[in-house]
Each structure stands twice: as C-alpha cells, then as structure tokens.
Design a protein around this motif. Structure first.
Motif, short mmCIF file in Angstrom:
data_model
loop_
_atom_site.label_atom_id
_atom_site.label_comp_id
_atom_site.label_asym_id
_atom_site.label_seq_id
_atom_site.Cartn_x
_atom_site.Cartn_y
_atom_site.Cartn_z
N GLU A 94 2.19 1.69 -3.53
CA GLU A 94 1.16 2.20 -4.43
C GLU A 94 0.96 3.71 -4.24
O GLU A 94 0.81 4.45 -5.21
CB GLU A 94 -0.16 1.46 -4.20
CG GLU A 94 -0.13 0.04 -4.75
CD GLU A 94 -1.35 -0.77 -4.39
OE1 GLU A 94 -1.50 -1.85 -4.96
OE2 GLU A 94 -2.15 -0.34 -3.52
N ALA A 95 1.01 4.14 -2.99
CA ALA A 95 0.89 5.58 -2.73
C ALA A 95 2.08 6.33 -3.32
O ALA A 95 1.91 7.40 -3.93
CB ALA A 95 0.79 5.82 -1.23
N GLU A 96 3.27 5.79 -3.15
CA GLU A 96 4.47 6.42 -3.72
C GLU A 96 4.40 6.44 -5.24
O GLU A 96 4.77 7.42 -5.88
CB GLU A 96 5.72 5.67 -3.23
CG GLU A 96 7.02 6.25 -3.71
CD GLU A 96 7.33 7.61 -3.09
OE1 GLU A 96 6.67 8.00 -2.11
OE2 GLU A 96 8.23 8.28 -3.62
N HIS A 97 3.92 5.35 -5.81
CA HIS A 97 3.77 5.27 -7.26
C HIS A 97 2.81 6.35 -7.76
O HIS A 97 3.09 7.03 -8.74
CB HIS A 97 3.26 3.87 -7.64
CG HIS A 97 2.99 3.71 -9.09
ND1 HIS A 97 1.73 3.83 -9.63
CD2 HIS A 97 3.82 3.47 -10.13
CE1 HIS A 97 1.80 3.65 -10.94
NE2 HIS A 97 3.05 3.43 -11.27
N ALA A 98 1.70 6.51 -7.08
CA ALA A 98 0.72 7.52 -7.48
C ALA A 98 1.33 8.92 -7.40
O ALA A 98 1.09 9.76 -8.27
CB ALA A 98 -0.51 7.42 -6.60
N ARG A 99 2.15 9.14 -6.37
CA ARG A 99 2.78 10.44 -6.23
C ARG A 99 3.76 10.70 -7.37
O ARG A 99 3.78 11.78 -7.95
CB ARG A 99 3.49 10.54 -4.88
CG ARG A 99 4.05 11.92 -4.57
CD ARG A 99 4.90 11.94 -3.31
NE ARG A 99 6.15 11.22 -3.46
CZ ARG A 99 7.22 11.68 -4.11
NH1 ARG A 99 7.18 12.86 -4.68
NH2 ARG A 99 8.33 10.98 -4.19
N SER B 216 0.84 -1.21 0.00
CA SER B 216 0.00 0.00 0.00
C SER B 216 0.87 1.26 0.00
O SER B 216 0.55 2.24 -0.67
CB SER B 216 -0.96 -0.01 1.19
OG SER B 216 -0.25 0.11 2.40
N GLU B 217 1.99 1.25 0.73
CA GLU B 217 2.90 2.39 0.70
C GLU B 217 3.52 2.57 -0.69
O GLU B 217 3.67 3.70 -1.16
CB GLU B 217 4.01 2.22 1.73
CG GLU B 217 3.56 2.43 3.15
CD GLU B 217 4.68 2.22 4.16
OE1 GLU B 217 4.38 2.24 5.36
OE2 GLU B 217 5.85 2.03 3.76
#
Length: 165
Positions: A78-83, A75-76
């Motif tokens: 994925e959040a970094e990827h989105a950023r 989940s972290e």
C-alpha cells in the motif's frame, strides 16, 4: 505402542475369540487381558493427545506468523502504491510517452505518404510513356495509310495477292 496398533490388537482378539454357544454375534474374551490392553491404551492415549495439542499450538503459531507476514507485505504494498500513484509522476510520465508516440506516428505517416507519392508518380510516368509511344505509333500508322491512299497503291500489289488454285 500406537493406539491404532492397540485397536488392531483388540479387533484381532475379538475375531479369534470363541463364539458363545447358540449365538452368531457374541464371543468370549479374556476379561483380564482385554482390560489390561485397554488400560495400556488409556495410559498411552494422553501422550498422543498432548502431542496433538502441541501440534495444534504449533500450527496456530505458524498461521499467526503467516498472517503477520501477510499484513506486513500488504502494508508495504500500500505504501509503494501510494508512492507510485503520485499525480505528478504519473502525469508527467504519461504526457512524455504520449508526445513520443504521437511524434513517431506522424513521422511514420509522413514517410508512408512520401512512399505512396513516389510510387504513384512512377506509375503515372510509365503510363505516360506508354501512351506517348502508342500515340506516336497510331500517328505513324495514320500517316502511312494517308500516304498510301494518295499514291493509290493502297490496294495490294498483284504479286502480293495469294495464288489462286
């Protein structure tokens, strides 16, 4: 005692037991002694089973903790990827990098073109000097030949001829 040691003890007792007369496979063992060993083994076996169950439960807890940690990391990520994939950030960065690369390539091409032009100019100047000297030499030779023809001494002098034998 370990259940495996108990089993080894039973095997040793059976191997050491006397054979039943007229039989190759049957033997005589002390019934009481065999029952006592099997009772001890039964009494010890549940403890080992409880330890195995505890180990299995501990294994399950460790696997669950690992799974939760993996889910957290995913989940972290994925959040970094989105950023990182935000359109403006990537586009602006790519355009700057592309412009820088194109400018460097153009500068390098211009530098190479100038080097090639200088090299070709120098080679042609050297060739021109060579041809000028060759033409001058040819012209001097022709002038000399015409001068000798006009004087009539084009033929070799008698003293310059090789001696006859």
């Amino acid at each position: 005692m370990d259940p495996l040691d108990r089993i080894d003890e039973i095997i040793a007792m059976v191997e050491a037991a006397r054979s039943v007369p007229m039989s190759r496979n049957n033997c005589m063992v002390d019934r009481g002694e065999m029952i006592a060993i099997l009772d001890e083994m039964r009494a010890e076996l549940p403890a080992d089973l409880r330890r195995a169950a505890v180990l299995l439960a501990e294994r399950d807890k460790i696997m669950d903790a690992g799974k939760r940690e993996a889910d957290r990391i995913i989940s972290e990520a994925e959040a970094e990827h989105a950023r990182l994939v935000s359109v403006n950030e990537i586009t602006v960065s790519a355009e700057h990098e592309g412009a820088r690369i194109v400018a460097e390539a153009r500068a390098e091409a211009q530098r190479l073109r100038e080097e090639v032009d200088d090299y070709v100019d120098t080679a042609l100047a050297n060739f021109e000097q060579f041809l000028t000297r060759a033409l001058a030499s040819i012209e001097r030779g022709r002038d000399k030949m015409h001068a000798l023809r006009e004087i009539g001494t084009f033929a070799a002098e008698e003293s310059e001829r090789p001696l006859s034998f």
